[in-house]
Structures are given as structure tokens and as C-alpha cells.
Design a protein around this motif. Structure first.
Motif, PDB file in Angstrom:
ATOM      1  N   CYS A   1       8.242   6.810  -1.697  1.00  0.00           N
ATOM      2  CA  CYS A   1       8.384   8.241  -1.992  1.00  0.00           C
ATOM      3  C   CYS A   1       9.818   8.668  -2.269  1.00  0.00           C
ATOM      4  O   CYS A   1      10.044   9.797  -2.716  1.00  0.00           O
ATOM      5  CB  CYS A   1       7.783   9.061  -0.855  1.00  0.00           C
ATOM      6  N   ASP A   2      10.782   7.792  -1.985  1.00  0.00           N
ATOM      7  CA  ASP A   2      12.164   8.194  -2.283  1.00  0.00           C
ATOM      8  C   ASP A   2      12.578   7.800  -3.703  1.00  0.00           C
ATOM      9  O   ASP A   2      13.712   8.042  -4.103  1.00  0.00           O
ATOM     10  CB  ASP A   2      13.138   7.617  -1.245  1.00  0.00           C
TER      11      ASP A   2
ATOM     12  N   ASN B   1      -1.323  15.658  -5.210  1.00  0.00           N
ATOM     13  CA  ASN B   1      -1.936  14.557  -4.479  1.00  0.00           C
ATOM     14  C   ASN B   1      -3.217  14.030  -5.109  1.00  0.00           C
ATOM     15  O   ASN B   1      -3.705  12.958  -4.739  1.00  0.00           O
ATOM     16  CB  ASN B   1      -2.165  14.943  -3.016  1.00  0.00           C
TER      17      ASN B   1
ATOM     18  N   ARG C   1       0.291   5.149  -6.689  1.00  0.00           N
ATOM     19  CA  ARG C   1       0.347   3.903  -5.913  1.00  0.00           C
ATOM     20  C   ARG C   1       0.257   2.691  -6.846  1.00  0.00           C
ATOM     21  O   ARG C   1       1.008   1.742  -6.746  1.00  0.00           O
ATOM     22  CB  ARG C   1      -0.815   3.895  -4.909  1.00  0.00           C
TER      23      ARG C   1
ATOM     24  N   GLY D   1       7.973  11.777  -3.398  1.00  0.00           N
ATOM     25  CA  GLY D   1       7.418  12.477  -2.236  1.00  0.00           C
ATOM     26  C   GLY D   1       7.174  13.942  -2.544  1.00  0.00           C
ATOM     27  O   GLY D   1       6.129  14.506  -2.211  1.00  0.00           O
ATOM     28  N   LYS D   2       8.137  14.558  -3.220  1.00  0.00           N
ATOM     29  CA  LYS D   2       8.011  15.978  -3.568  1.00  0.00           C
ATOM     30  C   LYS D   2       6.916  16.148  -4.636  1.00  0.00           C
ATOM     31  O   LYS D   2       6.101  17.068  -4.554  1.00  0.00           O
ATOM     32  CB  LYS D   2       9.381  16.460  -4.087  1.00  0.00           C
TER      33      LYS D   2
ATOM     34  N   LEU E   1       4.353  14.337  -5.103  1.00  0.00           N
ATOM     35  CA  LEU E   1       3.021  14.163  -4.512  1.00  0.00           C
ATOM     36  C   LEU E   1       2.594  15.364  -3.679  1.00  0.00           C
ATOM     37  O   LEU E   1       1.405  15.674  -3.592  1.00  0.00           O
ATOM     38  CB  LEU E   1       2.985  12.896  -3.647  1.00  0.00           C
ATOM     39  N   SER E   2       3.564  16.051  -3.078  1.00  0.00           N
ATOM     40  CA  SER E   2       3.172  17.192  -2.243  1.00  0.00           C
ATOM     41  C   SER E   2       2.457  18.258  -3.074  1.00  0.00           C
ATOM     42  O   SER E   2       1.697  19.053  -2.538  1.00  0.00           O
ATOM     43  CB  SER E   2       4.390  17.780  -1.521  1.00  0.00           C
TER      44      SER E   2
ATOM     45  N   PHE F   1       0.814  -1.222   0.000  1.00  0.00           N
ATOM     46  CA  PHE F   1       0.000   0.000   0.000  1.00  0.00           C
ATOM     47  C   PHE F   1       0.847   1.273   0.000  1.00  0.00           C
ATOM     48  O   PHE F   1       0.520   2.241  -0.688  1.00  0.00           O
ATOM     49  CB  PHE F   1      -0.936  -0.027   1.220  1.00  0.00           C
ATOM     50  N   ASP F   2       1.938   1.258   0.749  1.00  0.00           N
ATOM     51  CA  ASP F   2       2.731   2.491   0.869  1.00  0.00           C
ATOM     52  C   ASP F   2       3.462   2.820  -0.426  1.00  0.00           C
ATOM     53  O   ASP F   2       4.007   1.937  -1.096  1.00  0.00           O
ATOM     54  CB  ASP F   2       3.737   2.349   2.018  1.00  0.00           C
ATOM     55  N   ILE F   3       3.480   4.095  -0.752  1.00  0.00           N
ATOM     56  CA  ILE F   3       4.142   4.565  -1.975  1.00  0.00           C
ATOM     57  C   ILE F   3       5.627   4.775  -1.678  1.00  0.00           C
ATOM     58  O   ILE F   3       5.965   5.415  -0.682  1.00  0.00           O
ATOM     59  CB  ILE F   3       3.496   5.889  -2.446  1.00  0.00           C
TER      60      ILE F   3
ATOM     61  N   ARG G   1      -2.430  10.707  -6.419  1.00  0.00           N
ATOM     62  CA  ARG G   1      -1.835   9.765  -5.460  1.00  0.00           C
ATOM     63  C   ARG G   1      -2.289   8.317  -5.691  1.00  0.00           C
ATOM     64  O   ARG G   1      -1.495   7.383  -5.662  1.00  0.00           O
ATOM     65  CB  ARG G   1      -2.211  10.212  -4.040  1.00  0.00           C
TER      66      ARG G   1
END
Lengths: 203, 553
Positions: B382-383, B471, B478, B464-465, B467-468, B378-380, B474
Motif C-alpha cells: 500500500c505504500d 475497494n 492485488r 493505500g489511499k 484503495l480507501s 497476498f498483501d498489497i 482491491r
């Protein structure tokens, strides 16, 4: 009793109804489920947040810094949480963080819990006088055990804990020695006959 | 010999997925194998002369018991509907974890017949309801009570006495969450408890007609012949409710398809195919052909497919008659390659399914890989970078990226949840209102949106950046990172285009359940049959694993 699957689905849909993107709504669904599974009041706090969402102004935060202050309106726990989760691999280098004035901070907690799993470190979170130890998203250890809705926090301190033993070398040694008592002392004869491998491996 | 898995861009086309057939991997077949050594019991049978009342059936082994609680209800003919909008059914069922007490049965009697508006507890595992097939139910009772067996032609044309119209599990309406039971070895395969429910319901339908007939005419009545019972299954009516499932569970979908693809590749790699294995393959194909006359449908869409299948079956059987005499290496690989060049998808996918029949040793380990721990993915990440994301999109969705969503026909439909029934629906966005509440099931369109967006971003930018500031994308980011690890997780088609046949999505899922006789009633719902030909519960200890191909006559 509602199932966790129902809690996830309804929270996700309610978030979408508030105007969050589907992706963030998915995160919220998972988080409220997580809070409820850990015995914390996810639904109560989320419901309270939803009921003031349109009336109360929340401050969004994009890039999280070591110290994050909002003097006017409180930080939104969802956007703060999402960005914390997305930026955690960078944030952990800061060792500790501070957030002042976060609305409904319990909704921020599961993001931090999940971040603990992502970076493989325990995280200590202090929400005013309430303490939470987030253990790789496997459990939450806390002194906060009542049903209250927390609609705001003055200060949240977050500390990324270094992976280290919680015991002394001596304590470990004691147990190690005890565990050795389950082993058999090998005689010379046993050394020759009981091992599966050959005595010389040079052939 | 190197055999690559089939390309997801070909396999995951809806027209292809809509041609899948049941196989040894199917859940109802693997359920029967898993439970063949369990003790079966009819623990309680408390029905009146009309078949109304309750009954309990169970499977138990060691300290574990699963009990099906059945409620036979009185409803008027005009209240009977297979659609999800119905509020009353001829029978309702719940699978209980353990042995239900009298109190449990009383509690469930108040809730199970109400289905979606009732409340279940963590002690209940699955929930369902079913309606009698009016075409045959009364005929069977009439015949049995007069000491005769029913008209087989009439009976087998339908193939079942009852049709279920929904089977719920995994936390719906208060049922037990999956996490409570997921570590039980006997239910490791997907949908095993749903299969158990349907299988025991089938037995209830036989017991009910025998019971009603006996009380109607105690002196003359006979029981429904066991051979006839074996040849009857349970019907099912399925609408759009099932379609979003395969979009919303990408890793699970991947694991089902990947198991099938791995089975095929392993079989194609067999250098020396044993004669008995080839004979089993061929005889199964012939049995399927023989039973094809019982695949009845009024759907023009399905009729055409069946006609094509009949012609293709003649071709392949002729080809195999010649092949029979050859001792080729990699025989199944040759048959597969020949099929791809000479047959349509309906027949190719049938052959893929039937090729598995001789190979328990290949199929059974794969069955254990058909579940998914979805939370893990589930977790994206982000790095990761935009550059990496772009590569994932280009290598996994290149055909989808060519669709022009500005064209009305490619953006025609939207998926939504009906307020009245909380069920998924599909509608034309250009004609109907409500598209602002669209569900996130237009994956192809959103993938394209994501691709266009990241084409303006720096390669080195971290996800991560990204998506900020983005979103709203998002959910699709995923998915992109899921397909990187799970190549069969995504339908490689446009699920909102004007050419969409939603029943293709339903058939994909139902084929993995083990359903047969797909009978589309429109482009949005269909009827199927399950467990037709299956052994009865007291015959489970020893049964022919190819029961699903048994000739029905």
C-alpha cells in the motif's frame, strides 16, 4: 472438523454475499482462517457479525487517526481493519492508537496481526480488559481464552512496539560465555595449521 | 549467447496455452521419479466376485506411509455419469496419511463413496472417484475369464479401464490442509499426492479385472498381460471445475510456466549439443508421431489441431533429417527458431516439451521451483504509488488494455458457481440470469476498469489511499502487484469474450499434470489419459524415463 481451506472459502463467499467487494472478501477469508489457526473464535464471531450486519448500523472509517471515536454507531471491524492494514506504514509513526466503540472487535484483530508482519514490529493490542501480543503474524499471545463472542469494545488501544531485546546485556553475556565452552582453545601450532586460509593475504 | 525467456504476452495467450503438451516437468512424471525407491505394497484386497468391496495399496519409506483405500461399488448402468452432478460411481478412493486402522476403513467406507457429501478428516490427503469404461471393461473380463487377452485394437482405442471424474485435495471436504504436509520433501512438487492416488487407482483397475475374471472362471481365466497393463492408463473426465484454478492461483501458474520457459531458454543456450542428446530428441519425436494414430477424438476442434500437427511433424522431421548431418552450434536454438517460423503452436509446444527429454540436469532443479507459497504474495504493497501501478499495468497488460469491453461480444460471458453442485460454470450474461453473482474471473475486464480509474488519479497517490476509496478494485490491484514479480501469472486473454474456448484453460493445467490424448467433448469439458505407458508399481526401481513415448502396439 472443517479444514482451514474450507473456513477460508466459506468466509470469503459469505463476505461477498454481505456485499463486500471480492478483494475485501479475500481479506476476510484469510483473516477468519488466521483467527481459527491461532485458536481464536473466528467463525463464531464472524457468524454473529453476519447475522446482525443488515440490522445494525456500523460506522465506516476511511483515514485512521491517533484517536478514533464513534459516539453513535460502532465502527465496522472490517473497514476499520482494511484501512488499518492499508495505512499501517504511516500509522506506525503515531506509536499508539485508540479506537472507541468498535463492533465485533475480534474481526479487527487479524488485520492488526498481519500489519505486525508488514512493518516488522510486534504490536500490543488491548481490547477493554483483554490483552493480545501480536508477533509478526506468526503467533498471538493473549489472556483471552474463552469462547465468547465479543460484539463490542469500549476501547481498543494499539501500541507499536519498538524492536528491542527482551533481556539484559548481562543475561546475554552469560549465555554467550556458556556457548564459548563449545569452542577449542587454539595453540600456536593450531593457529598455523588448522585455518583454511593463508596466514598472509598479501600475496 | 543471450536467450531471452519467451514473452509472456505470447506464451500466455489461451490459444497457445491450449497447445501445451506434457513434458519432463509434468507432475505425474516427476512423481514417479520421486517415488521410484519407495516400497510398494498391496496390503489388503477384499473384493467379492463382482469386484465390490475394498482394497488398500501403499507406498512406504523409512517411517512414512501413504495408503490408498479403494472402494468398489455396485451401481446401475443408468446411474453412471462422468459429470459432476453424479452421485454414484463404480469406485471411490481416498489417500490416507499412514496405515489405516480397521476403524479408519469403516469410517471411510461410510464417507468416501459419497464424495462431496461425505466428510473426510485431516488424516486423508486426497479423494477421488472413477467410473468403468463401458466400452472395454466388460470386454476385458469376458476375454480374461475365457483364457484370452482382450482385443488390443479395441482396448488401446480407449486406453484405460476406468475414468476418474474428479480428484480433490488441499482441504476440500475436510481433507488435510496443505500446510500440514507442505514441508515433506517427497511431495514438494505440486499435485504429487493427487498423482499418487491416480497411479495407484490404475493398479487397482488391473487387479480388479484379474480378480473378477478369476472368480468367474477359475480354471480358464488368465491375468491381463503385464505389457498390456503398462499400455493402459487411467482416463479422466474434466469440466469447468478446473478452469478457475489457474486464475485463482497466479503465483503457482507463473511457477509452472516459468519452469517451462527457463528449461527452453537453457536448452537453446547449449552451444555444443551432444550427438546422443540430439538422437534422443529426434527418436522421441518419431515415437510421438508413431503413437499419434492413437490420439482419437470426435472433436472437430481437436481433429483440426491434430491434422495440423501431423503435417508439421512431417515438416520438422524432414528438416531434422537434413540438420542431422550438420554440426551447428546452438543446434536446439536453431531448431526452435526454425519451428517458430514454420510450424503451428501445437507442434512448437510439442517440440519445446520434447527438447527437455535429454536434459535431466536442466529440468530437475526446475521441478523443485514449481510450488508456490501463495500467502507470501497476498498483501498489497500500500505504500507504492498510483504512478507505479500504472506502469505495471501498461507494461504487463498492454494488449488487454486495448480490448473494448463495451462491445457485447467482449463482455459476453460470466463465470458463476452453481448452487446445486458448488462447481464453476460459464454462461451468457445477455441471455441468462445470475450475472450479478459473477465470480472474479474476468481479469482482463477488471484490469481495464482499474486502468481507467487510475488514469484520473494523481501519480503520487499512495495505493493505500487509492484503495480507501476504491475497494471494489482491491482484488485486481492485488493481481497487478503479483504480475510485477511473476510475469507468467496471468492469462493474457479475455476470459469472458465470445471467442473463449474454456478447454484451452483445462488443457494448460492437464498438460502440467502429464495428461495426453486430449479429447474435447464440447468447448467446456474433455477426456484425457494419464499414466498410459507408465511402469507398473513393482517396476519402479528401474524404468525408462521416456516411458510416456513408448510405442504402443
Amino acid at each position: 472438523m472443517k479444514s482451514f481451506s474450507e473456513i477460508d472459502t466459506i468466509s470469503k463467499r459469505a463476505s461477498r454475499a454481505l456485499g463486500y467487494s471480492w478483494g475485501i472478501s479475500e481479506e476476510i477469508g484469510k483473516n477468519i482462517r488466521l483467527l481459527e489457526m491461532f485458536g481464536l473464535n473466528g467463525i463464531k464471531n464472524f457468524n454473529a457479525y453476519c447475522s446482525v450486519f443488515k440490522k445494525r448500523k456500523f460506522q465506516n472509517i476511511a483515514l485512521i487517526a491517533k484517536k478514533n471515536y464513534s459516539k453513535t454507531s460502532p465502527f465496522c471491524p472490517i473497514t476499520t481493519g482494511v484501512n488499518f492494514l492499508d495505512q499501517v506504514t504511516i500509522l506506525e509513526e503515531l506509536t499508539d492508537l485508540e479506537f472507541q466503540n468498535v463492533g465485533f472487535p475480534l474481526l479487527f484483530l487479524p488485520f492488526v496481526s498481519r500489519a505486525s508482519e508488514i512493518i516488522g514490529k510486534k504490536i500490543f493490542l488491548k481490547l477493554d480488559n483483554r490483552e493480545f501480543l501480536l508477533n509478526f503474524n506468526q503467533s498471538i499471545f493473549t489472556n483471552f481464552l474463552n469462547n465468547e463472542i465479543i460484539d463490542n469494545s469500549k476501547i481498543i488501544n494499539i501500541k507499536f512496539l519498538t524492536n528491542k531485546d527482551s533481556f539484559t546485556d548481562n543475561e546475554w553475556k552469560n549465555l554467550l560465555n556458556l556457548s564459548h565452552e563449545t569452542f577449542v582453545d587454539e595453540s600456536e601450532e593450531l593457529k598455523k595449521s588448522a585455518a583454511g586460509a593463508g596466514l598472509t593475504d598479501n600475496d | 549467447m543471450q536467450i531471452k525467456l519467451r514473452n509472456p504476452k505470447d506464451v500466455m495467450k489461451l490459444s497457445k496455452l491450449g497447445c501445451f503438451h506434457q513434458s519432463k516437468l509434468s507432475f505425474l512424471r516427476s512423481f514417479l521419479k520421486e517415488f521410484k525407491n519407495w516400497n510398494y505394497n498391496r496390503d489388503l484386497f477384499n473384493l467379492d466376485e463382482n469386484g465390490y468391496g475394498h482394497a488398500v495399496y501403499s507406498f512406504n519409506k523409512n517411517s512414512r506411509t501413504y495408503s490408498l483405500i479403494c472402494f468398489g461399488n455396485k451401481i446401475d448402468d443408468k446411474e453412471r455419469s462422468d459429470r459432476v452432478i453424479a452421485t454414484k460411481w463404480d469406485a471411490a478412493f481416498a489417500l490416507y496419511d499412514g496405515i489405516p486402522s480397521k476403524k479408519d476403513i469403516e469410517r471411510l467406507a461410510l464417507n468416501v463413496p459419497k464424495q462431496e457429501v461425505g466428510r473426510l478428516s485431516y488424516k486423508e490427503l486426497t479423494l477421488s472417484r472413477a467410473n468403468k469404461s463401458l466400452r472395454v471393461f466388460n470386454h476385458v473380463i469376458e476375454s480374461l475369464s475365457n483364457g484370452k487377452q482382450p482385443d488390443l485394437e479395441k482396448l488401446y482405442k480407449v486406453g484405460y479401464l476406468y475414468r476418474t471424474t474428479a480428484v480433490y485435495g488441499s482441504g476440500k471436504f475436510g481433507l488435510a490442509d496443505r500446510f500440514r504436509i507442505k514441508n515433506r520433501e517427497e511431495i514438494f512438487g505440486p499435485f504429487r499426492l493427487e498423482m499418487m492416488l491416480v497411479y495407484l487407482v490404475r493398479q487397482f483397475t488391473f487387479d480388479q479385472v484379474n480378480h473378477i475374471s478369476k472368480l468367474k472362471n477359475p480354471k480358464k481365466a488368465v491375468e491381463l498381460d503385464r505389457k498390456i497393463c503398462r499400455n493402459l492408463g487411467i482416463g479422466n473426465s474434466t469440466g469447468l471445475g478446473m478452469a478457475p484454478f489457474i486464475v485463482n492461483h497466479p503465483t503457482l501458474l507463473n511457477n509452472w510456466i516459468e519452469a517451462r520457459e527457463n528449461a527452453l531458454a537453457s536448452i537453446r543456450k547449449i552451444k555444443n549439443v551432444k550427438n546422443e542428446d540430439f538422437i534422443l530428441f529426434k527418436s522421441t519425436l518419431l515415437k510421438f508421431k508413431e503413437n499419434l494414430t492413437l490420439w482419437n477424438t470426435e472433436s472437430e476442434f481437436q481433429r483440426k489441431k491434430i491434422q495440423g500437427l501431423i503435417l508439421d511433424l512431417k515438416k520438422i522431421i524432414h528438416y531434422l533429417d537434413i540438420k542431422d548431418q550438420l554440426a551447428d552450434n546452438y543446434l536446439f536454438n536453431e531448431i526452435y527458431i526454425w519451428s517458430e517460423g514454420n510450424l503451428g503452436d501445437e507442434c512448437i509446444e510439442l517440440i519445446v516439451s520434447i527438447m527437455m527429454e535429454p536434459y535431466d540436469e536442466i529440468v530437475e532443479p526446475l521441478i523443485l521451483k514449481m510450488s508456490s507459497d501463495e500467502e507470501k504474495y497476498f498483501d498489497i504493497p500500500c505504500d507504492r504509488t498510483v504512478h507505479e501501478l500504472r506502469n505495471i499495468l501498461e507494461s504487463n497488460y498492454n494488449e488487454i488494455l486495448r480490448i473494448d469491453f463495451k462491445k457485447k461480444e467482449n463482455n459476453q460471458n460470466f463465470w458463476f458457481i452453481s448452487k446445486n453442485k458448488e462447481e464453476p460454470r460459464l454462461s451468457n450474461r445477455h441471455l441468462e440470469t445470475g450475472s450479478e453473482l459473477e465470480q472474479p474471473l474476468a481479469i482482463a475486464r477488471d484490469i481495464k476498469k482499474l486502468y481507467e480509474n487510475i488514469s484520473n488519479q494523481k501519480n503520487s497517490m499512495k495505493i493505500g489511499k487509492f484503495l480507501s476509496e476504491n475497494n471494489e478494485l482491491r482484488h485486481i490491484v492485488r493481481r497487478a502487484f503479483i504480475i510485477e514479480k511473476f510475469p507468467y501469472s496471468e492469462i493474457q486473454d479475455n476470459t469472458i469474450g465470445c471467442k473463449l474456448m474454456p478447454i484451452d484453460m483445462l488443457r494448460l493445467k492437464l498438460s502440467f499434470f502429464g495428461a495426453v490424448k486430449f479429447d474435447p467433448r464440447s468447448d467446456k469439458w474433455l477426456r484425457i489419459t494419464m499414466f498410459q505407458g507408465a511402469p507398473l508399481p513393482d517396476e519402479l526401481e528401474s524404468f525408462n524415463d521416456q516411458w510416456i513415448y513408448n510405442t504402443i502396439n
